[in-house]
Design a protein around this motif. Structure first.
Motif, PDB file in Angstrom:
ATOM      1  N   ARG A 481       0.916  -1.242  -0.016  1.00 52.17           N
ATOM      2  CA  ARG A 481       0.100  -0.158   0.176  1.00 52.17           C
ATOM      3  C   ARG A 481       1.175   1.040   0.239  1.00 52.17           C
ATOM      4  NH1 ARG A 481      -2.564  -3.991   3.023  1.00 52.17           N
ATOM      5  NH2 ARG A 481      -4.371  -4.627   2.314  1.00 52.17           N
ATOM      6  N   ARG A 482       1.940   1.339   0.364  1.00 56.72           N
ATOM      7  CA  ARG A 482       2.959   2.547   0.897  1.00 56.72           C
ATOM      8  C   ARG A 482       4.055   2.682  -0.828  1.00 56.72           C
ATOM      9  NH1 ARG A 482       2.641   1.694   6.976  1.00 56.72           N
ATOM     10  NH2 ARG A 482       1.000   2.107   7.221  1.00 56.72           N
ATOM     11  N   ASP A 483       5.030   3.597   0.072  1.00 56.62           N
ATOM     12  CA  ASP A 483       6.125   3.666  -0.754  1.00 56.62           C
ATOM     13  C   ASP A 483       6.952   3.351  -0.186  1.00 56.62           C
ATOM     14  OD1 ASP A 483       7.836   4.714  -2.792  1.00 56.62           O
ATOM     15  OD2 ASP A 483       8.264   6.892  -1.094  1.00 56.62           O
ATOM     16  N   TYR A 484       7.942   2.991  -0.617  1.00 56.19           N
ATOM     17  CA  TYR A 484       9.049   2.111  -0.213  1.00 56.19           C
ATOM     18  C   TYR A 484      10.305   2.810   1.334  1.00 56.19           C
ATOM     19  CZ  TYR A 484      12.749   4.010  -3.593  1.00 56.19           C
ATOM     20  OH  TYR A 484      13.157   5.060  -4.563  1.00 56.19           O
ATOM     21  N   ALA A 485      10.284   4.092   0.903  1.00 51.05           N
ATOM     22  CA  ALA A 485      10.630   5.167   1.818  1.00 51.05           C
ATOM     23  C   ALA A 485       9.828   5.238   3.116  1.00 51.05           C
ATOM     24  CB  ALA A 485      10.673   7.097   1.231  1.00 51.05           C
ATOM     25  N   GLU A 486       8.755   4.521   3.107  1.00 50.95           N
ATOM     26  CA  GLU A 486       8.080   4.424   4.939  1.00 50.95           C
ATOM     27  C   GLU A 486       8.484   2.919   4.646  1.00 50.95           C
ATOM     28  OE1 GLU A 486       3.588   5.057   4.272  1.00 50.95           O
ATOM     29  OE2 GLU A 486       3.284   5.677   2.811  1.00 50.95           O
ATOM     30  N   TYR A 487       9.622   2.411   4.835  1.00 51.74           N
ATOM     31  CA  TYR A 487      10.242   1.741   5.291  1.00 51.74           C
ATOM     32  C   TYR A 487      11.607   1.707   6.528  1.00 51.74           C
ATOM     33  CZ  TYR A 487       9.094  -3.354   2.424  1.00 51.74           C
ATOM     34  OH  TYR A 487       8.789  -3.721   1.790  1.00 51.74           O
ATOM     35  N   ARG A 488      11.337   3.023   6.300  1.00 53.43           N
ATOM     36  CA  ARG A 488      11.679   3.670   7.418  1.00 53.43           C
ATOM     37  C   ARG A 488      11.293   4.128   8.383  1.00 53.43           C
ATOM     38  NH1 ARG A 488      13.937   7.221   2.852  1.00 53.43           N
ATOM     39  NH2 ARG A 488      15.638   5.974   1.575  1.00 53.43           N
ATOM     40  N   ASP A 489       9.631   3.840   9.002  1.00 48.80           N
ATOM     41  CA  ASP A 489       9.468   4.831   9.595  1.00 48.80           C
ATOM     42  C   ASP A 489       9.196   3.860  10.721  1.00 48.80           C
ATOM     43  OD1 ASP A 489       8.457   7.314   7.500  1.00 48.80           O
ATOM     44  OD2 ASP A 489       6.757   5.832   7.757  1.00 48.80           O
ATOM     45  N   SER A 490       9.570   2.484  10.826  1.00 51.91           N
ATOM     46  CA  SER A 490       9.682   1.929  12.408  1.00 51.91           C
ATOM     47  C   SER A 490      10.776   1.074  12.667  1.00 51.91           C
ATOM     48  CB  SER A 490       8.272   1.013  12.138  1.00 51.91           C
ATOM     49  OG  SER A 490       8.133  -0.136  11.679  1.00 51.91           O
ATOM     50  N   VAL A 491      11.655   0.520  13.538  1.00 49.14           N
ATOM     51  CA  VAL A 491      12.735  -0.142  13.695  1.00 49.14           C
ATOM     52  C   VAL A 491      12.207  -1.684  14.483  1.00 49.14           C
ATOM     53  CG1 VAL A 491      14.837  -0.082  14.988  1.00 49.14           C
ATOM     54  CG2 VAL A 491      13.580   2.253  14.382  1.00 49.14           C
ATOM     55  N   PRO A 492      11.192  -2.568  13.761  1.00 46.61           N
ATOM     56  CA  PRO A 492      11.151  -3.265  13.922  1.00 46.61           C
ATOM     57  C   PRO A 492      12.602  -4.413  14.857  1.00 46.61           C
ATOM     58  CG  PRO A 492      10.064  -3.291  11.881  1.00 46.61           C
ATOM     59  CD  PRO A 492      10.931  -2.349  11.863  1.00 46.61           C
ATOM     60  N   ARG A 493      12.430  -5.333  16.032  1.00 49.17           N
ATOM     61  CA  ARG A 493      13.979  -5.901  16.471  1.00 49.17           C
ATOM     62  C   ARG A 493      14.084  -7.019  15.881  1.00 49.17           C
ATOM     63  NH1 ARG A 493      13.750  -4.482  21.392  1.00 49.17           N
ATOM     64  NH2 ARG A 493      15.165  -4.925  21.200  1.00 49.17           N
ATOM     65  N   PHE A 494      13.404  -7.372  14.824  1.00 42.50           N
ATOM     66  CA  PHE A 494      13.380  -8.447  13.718  1.00 42.50           C
ATOM     67  C   PHE A 494      13.193  -8.461  12.676  1.00 42.50           C
ATOM     68  CE2 PHE A 494      14.864 -12.484  11.435  1.00 42.50           C
ATOM     69  CZ  PHE A 494      16.790 -12.923  12.183  1.00 42.50           C
ATOM     70  N   VAL A 495      13.000  -8.414  11.132  1.00 43.61           N
ATOM     71  CA  VAL A 495      12.267  -8.541  10.340  1.00 43.61           C
ATOM     72  C   VAL A 495      12.477  -9.380   9.098  1.00 43.61           C
ATOM     73  CG1 VAL A 495      11.428  -6.942   8.141  1.00 43.61           C
ATOM     74  CG2 VAL A 495      12.890  -5.541  10.118  1.00 43.61           C
ATOM     75  N   ALA A 496      11.485 -10.414   9.882  1.00 39.81           N
ATOM     76  CA  ALA A 496      11.470 -11.746   9.181  1.00 39.81           C
ATOM     77  C   ALA A 496      11.345 -11.773   7.625  1.00 39.81           C
ATOM     78  CB  ALA A 496      11.423 -12.608  10.104  1.00 39.81           C
ATOM     79  N   GLU A 497      10.409 -11.238   6.772  1.00 39.39           N
ATOM     80  CA  GLU A 497       9.798 -10.570   6.439  1.00 39.39           C
ATOM     81  C   GLU A 497       9.514  -9.535   5.251  1.00 39.39           C
ATOM     82  OE1 GLU A 497       7.001 -15.392   5.412  1.00 39.39           O
ATOM     83  OE2 GLU A 497       6.687 -13.410   4.676  1.00 39.39           O
ATOM     84  N   PHE A 498      10.367  -9.438   4.463  1.00 35.57           N
ATOM     85  CA  PHE A 498       9.104  -7.590   3.928  1.00 35.57           C
ATOM     86  C   PHE A 498      10.229  -8.074   2.063  1.00 35.57           C
ATOM     87  CE2 PHE A 498      13.751  -6.468   3.701  1.00 35.57           C
ATOM     88  CZ  PHE A 498      14.761  -5.712   3.122  1.00 35.57           C
ATOM     89  N   GLY A 499      10.011  -7.593   1.443  1.00 32.74           N
ATOM     90  CA  GLY A 499      10.198  -7.379   0.077  1.00 32.74           C
ATOM     91  C   GLY A 499       9.492  -6.954  -0.690  1.00 32.74           C
ATOM     92  N   TRP A 500      10.247  -6.574  -2.658  1.00 34.73           N
ATOM     93  CA  TRP A 500       9.591  -5.759  -3.517  1.00 34.73           C
ATOM     94  C   TRP A 500       9.397  -6.594  -4.331  1.00 34.73           C
ATOM     95  CZ3 TRP A 500       7.139  -0.751  -2.333  1.00 34.73           C
ATOM     96  CH2 TRP A 500       6.789  -0.447  -2.825  1.00 34.73           C
ATOM     97  N   GLN A 501       7.847  -6.949  -5.653  1.00 41.99           N
ATOM     98  CA  GLN A 501       8.112  -7.389  -6.938  1.00 41.99           C
ATOM     99  C   GLN A 501       9.235  -7.132  -7.381  1.00 41.99           C
ATOM    100  OE1 GLN A 501       4.260  -8.584  -8.247  1.00 41.99           O
ATOM    101  NE2 GLN A 501       4.980 -10.231  -7.693  1.00 41.99           N
ATOM    102  N   ALA A 502       9.356  -7.122  -9.098  1.00 45.53           N
ATOM    103  CA  ALA A 502       9.730  -6.906 -10.310  1.00 45.53           C
ATOM    104  C   ALA A 502       9.770  -7.793 -11.125  1.00 45.53           C
ATOM    105  CB  ALA A 502      11.701  -6.400  -9.881  1.00 45.53           C
ATOM    106  N   PRO A 503       9.569  -8.558 -12.322  1.00 47.90           N
ATOM    107  CA  PRO A 503       9.793  -9.620 -12.997  1.00 47.90           C
ATOM    108  C   PRO A 503      10.718  -9.561 -13.344  1.00 47.90           C
ATOM    109  CG  PRO A 503       9.518  -6.986 -14.346  1.00 47.90           C
ATOM    110  CD  PRO A 503       9.340  -6.348 -12.661  1.00 47.90           C
TER     111      PRO A 503
END
Length: 799
Positions: A481-503
């Protein structure tokens, strides 16, 4: 001595009145492909054309002859996929309903036609559903009612190819008196002392009952033996000062051969061999001022996990060879990855996978096989789940690379947040597995390793399962739902999944979609995009930063480049931010390393094994030393991450630069970064106030850039650069493509498969300032053709 006869030849695949040659290990689809009866499900929309295969019953047949030289003969299947009835000479030996278990049948003195008849997986699953009742599922398939690789039924990156067959080796084991049924080595280190406790279980024939037997064990020059008359023995080996096994980047990976022999007097009855390593592993979940931590500690050293998620490397997993495992995992290691999470919708991988991880220093996070569904806890599933867990814990625990057991993927989150709880109305959903059964099994059998109930999981129901302040977190709102810059909005303790698609790479698309006039919304492209609104999310991700290209030809080429660029930038935005907040954030596990077929997905390595720009970016992002510029509430911070074992005295040059390349300010900064540490330093105010300008930081061959606005708002000059091709002496089919920049050239990318389908490059995205040169080594292309090379190069252009 036990004799083993591999049952790899002489099989037939029977369907109705037809018998085809069959290969074991294999599956129905691979046999039908070999016979030319079905087309490749990876090409075009063939997935639909071959869907009938998964809804049919199939039988494998072979001839067995009786053995008279031993007291006992066992028929052993390392993997049957999935619901099967096994008969010999028309008499039922047994029935199976679990892809993830070994099955053993006594065939002593028997001969005749062996038949393994497979019931269609959906038919078996629906029968179980009628018994236990409906349960919620993210996907409209009955995967949670059968112990089978869940992604066989399709996923948001995979096709629906419902397999059946003898997918792992089959054999006959001939033995007398006794055999080793199980060897469970518990490896510990206390101070400078290593210890291996081998819990041995033996099976005896009638003639071997009560007989005094000897078990001998050896490792690292230390030997021991015990005699016993029942079915169990404990052997203890104390190893003085063993070399410790370390994750890659922290030390070496010494491995020791552990051997157990079972003997009757001077006669060896059976042997068992594995390689082990000595190391300690802890999971620090201590509460602190930020919430609840989740930090892996190996041999007393706390580390930031540089991880990738792993899915089955082929939707037909019997095709994944030891060589393919080694190649793919070496790709991970070469990208500076040090942790691979084996995801819960796939399989417990072949022993080769874990062997290679042991050798390469890749830590393994192993999911138990539950994903994105509510799982019934009633029979017949509960007994299968426990047997499967017990077998695979014991099978995998010798591997020092295995550092964590995880109960499930996203099911605790789903129960609390996806409407499952009211829909279930008190029915079982898997919570008893994750919070009771599985931790009990791990504590009993493998007490040296930590267990976590799920991913994501905050550690208790006192917090939301996906609370970023507690435990593991899956960050999917940004992609969805958001722009990738918004990853910077939080500091999780451990990010076990995140990603972005491409062909995938262009050559992969051309092979998978032959003759198609490629466009983002062409029929084949849409079929090979399995994510909900996947192309819409890709387009919105591009449109937030660039003018969105349209159409075929040059329009598609531009869209293809920009989607791959945004994928790399998005993952970089997350990892740079989170690594700069070590030790508060203690790891990132990118979704995902690999693909199981040619598809638009989150993978860094596409379904044909070609490297996306994300792969090269991971190599930079996961290097021991990382340089990045991060926006803050009141400016920009220079962030340096040093995961090396020695301090880093960083002499950084930061330049404020106009769009055409003129340097308007330059500041040298000296930053002291301790070993295994990260430092965030605010930039001086005279470097800020960027209007049509950007920042460049350089140190020790590392570069970071910071642009204060999206690309479509930045006043780029049209990029101007020259290209030349130079031969590499002594290296056939290898050249250097040299790019000389006359203007700012941002995020230049050479796509090597546009030069030749099998060509590879050593470099991904490169930003050059005026007067700089970039050198890209290309293998698998002889060149030298500067114009052809130039046609394979893309970069950011003015909107």
């Amino acid at each position: 001595m036990k004799d083993v006869t591999q049952l790899s030849d002489g099989w037939g695949l029977r369907h109705e009145d037809t018998v085809l040659p069959a290969r074991v290990p294999g599956c129905v689809h691979t046999d039908l492909l070999a016979a030319g009866i079905i087309s490749d499900p990876f090409i075009g929309a063939n997935e639909h054309d071959i869907a009938w295969v998964g809804d049919q019953a199939w039988a494998y047949t072979a001839r067995l002859t009786a053995d008279t030289a031993h007291e006992r003969t066992d028929l052993v299947f390392d993997g049957l996929d999935t619901a099967a009835e096994i008969t010999l000479d028309g008499k039922v030996l047994g029935r199976t309903r679990n892809m993830h278990r070994t099955h053993r049948f006594d065939v002593t003195g028997r001969a005749g036609e062996l038949q393994v008849r497979f019931t269609p997986a959906r038919e078996e699953a629906e029968a179980v559903r009628k018994t236990v009742g409906d349960r919620p599922n993210v996907y409209p398939e009955p995967s949670q009612y059968i112990r089978k690789m869940a992604c066989s039924f399709g996923w948001d990156w995979g096709p629906t190819v419902v397999t059946a067959g003898i997918w792992r080796p089959a054999r006959l084991e001939h033995w007398s008196t006794a055999r080793i049924a199980q060897a469970r080595p518990v490896v510990t280190v206390t101070g400078a002392q290593g210890r291996v406790e081998i819990h041995l279980t033996v099976e005896r024939t009638g003639g071997g009952a009560g007989r005094l037997l000897t078990a001998r064990a050896s490792v690292a020059g230390t030997d021991t033996e015990v005699t016993f008359a029942d079915g169990h023995a404990l052997l203890v080996l104390d190893v003085p000062e063993p070399e410790l096994w370390w994750p890659r980047g922290y030390g070496k990976q010494p491995l020791y051969d552990l051997t157990v022999a079972l003997a009757d007097g001077d006669d060896t009855l059976d042997t068992w061999r594995r390689r082990i390593g000595f190391r300690t592993i802890e999971l620090d979940r201590t509460p602190d001022a930020y919430g609840t931590g989740f930090t892996l500690v190996v041999n007393g050293v706390r580390l930031f996990a540089r991880g990738v998620n792993w899915i089955p490397d082929d939707v037909l997993p019997s095709r994944v060879t030891p060589e393919r495992y080694r190649h793919r995992l070496t790709q991970a290691a070469d990208a500076n990855v040090d942790l691979v999470r084996v995801w819960g919708g796939g399989i417990y991988e072949d022993d080769t996978f874990y062997d290679v991880c042991d050798e390469l220093g890749l830590m393994v996070w192993q999911d138990f096989l539950f994903a994105c569904s509510a799982y019934p806890e009633e029979q017949p599933l509960r007994g299968e789940v426990e047997a499967e867990a017990r077998e695979n814990v014991v099978r995998l625990m010798p591997h020092p690379s295995l550092v964590l057991w995880n109960g499930n993927n996203e099911n605790l989150w789903g129960f609390r947040d996806w409407g499952w709880e009211p829909e279930l109305a008190g029915d079982s959903w898997g919570g008893g597995y994750y919070l009771e059964l599985l931790p009990r099994v791990v504590a009993e059998l493998d007490p040296t390793r930590p267990y976590t109930a799920g991913s994501p999981w905050s550690g208790s129901w006192d917090h939301h399962p996906n609370d970023p302040a507690h435990g593991t977190h899956h960050s999917w709102e940004v992609w969805n739902r958001r722009d990738y810059a918004e990853y910077r909005d939080s500091v999780p303790r451990f990010v076990a999944e995140f990603g972005w698609q491409a062909p995938p790479a262009l050559a992969t698309l051309q092979r998978a979609l032959p003759g198609e006039d490629l466009a983002p919304d062409s029929p084949g492209m849409l079929h090979h995009q399995k994510a909900e609104d996947g192309n819409g999310k890709l387009d919105r991700g591009v449109a937030r930063h660039f003018a969105l290209p349209r159409g075929t030809g040059a329009g598609f080429d531009r869209w293809h480049y920009l989607t791959q660029l945004v994928q790399a930038r998005a993952v970089a935005a997350g990892i740079e931010h989170w690594r700069s907040h070590w030790p508060r954030c203690a790891g990132t596990v990118v979704w995902q390393l690999n693909d199981c077929w040619p598809v638009s997905s989150w993978a860094a390595v596409d379904g044909d094994g070609r490297l996306k720009p994300l792969y090269h970016e991971l190599r930079r992002l996961y290097a021991d030393r990382l340089l990045t510029l991060q926006p803050t509430a009141d400016g920009v911070a220079l962030c340096l991450v040093n995961q090396a074992a020695v301090p880093w005295r960083a002499e950084v040059t930061v330049r404020r630069t106009a769009a055409e390349g003129t340097v308007t300010a330059r500041v040298p900064l000296t930053v002291e970064v301790g070993a295994r540490d990260a430092v965030r330093t605010p930039l001086p105010a005279d470097l800020l106030g960027l209007d049509g300008e950007f920042l460049v930081a350089d140190v020790d061959g590392l570069r970071a850039v910071y642009f204060p606005v999206p690309d479509r708002e930045f006043p780029y000059a049209r990029p101007d650069f020259d290209v030349r091709v130079e031969s590499v002496p002594g290296a056939a089919d290898t050249v250097d493509v040299v790019v000389s920049a006359h203007t700012l050239v941002r995020d230049l990318l050479l796509q090597p498969d546009r030069l030749a389908p099998d060509a590879v490059s050593d470099t991904g995205l490169v930003t050059l300032l005026p007067g700089e040169e970039g050198r890209i080594r290309v293998g698998g292309w002889a060149g030298p053709d500067a114009e052809q090379a130039r046609a394979a190069i893309f970069c950011v252009e003015p909107s």
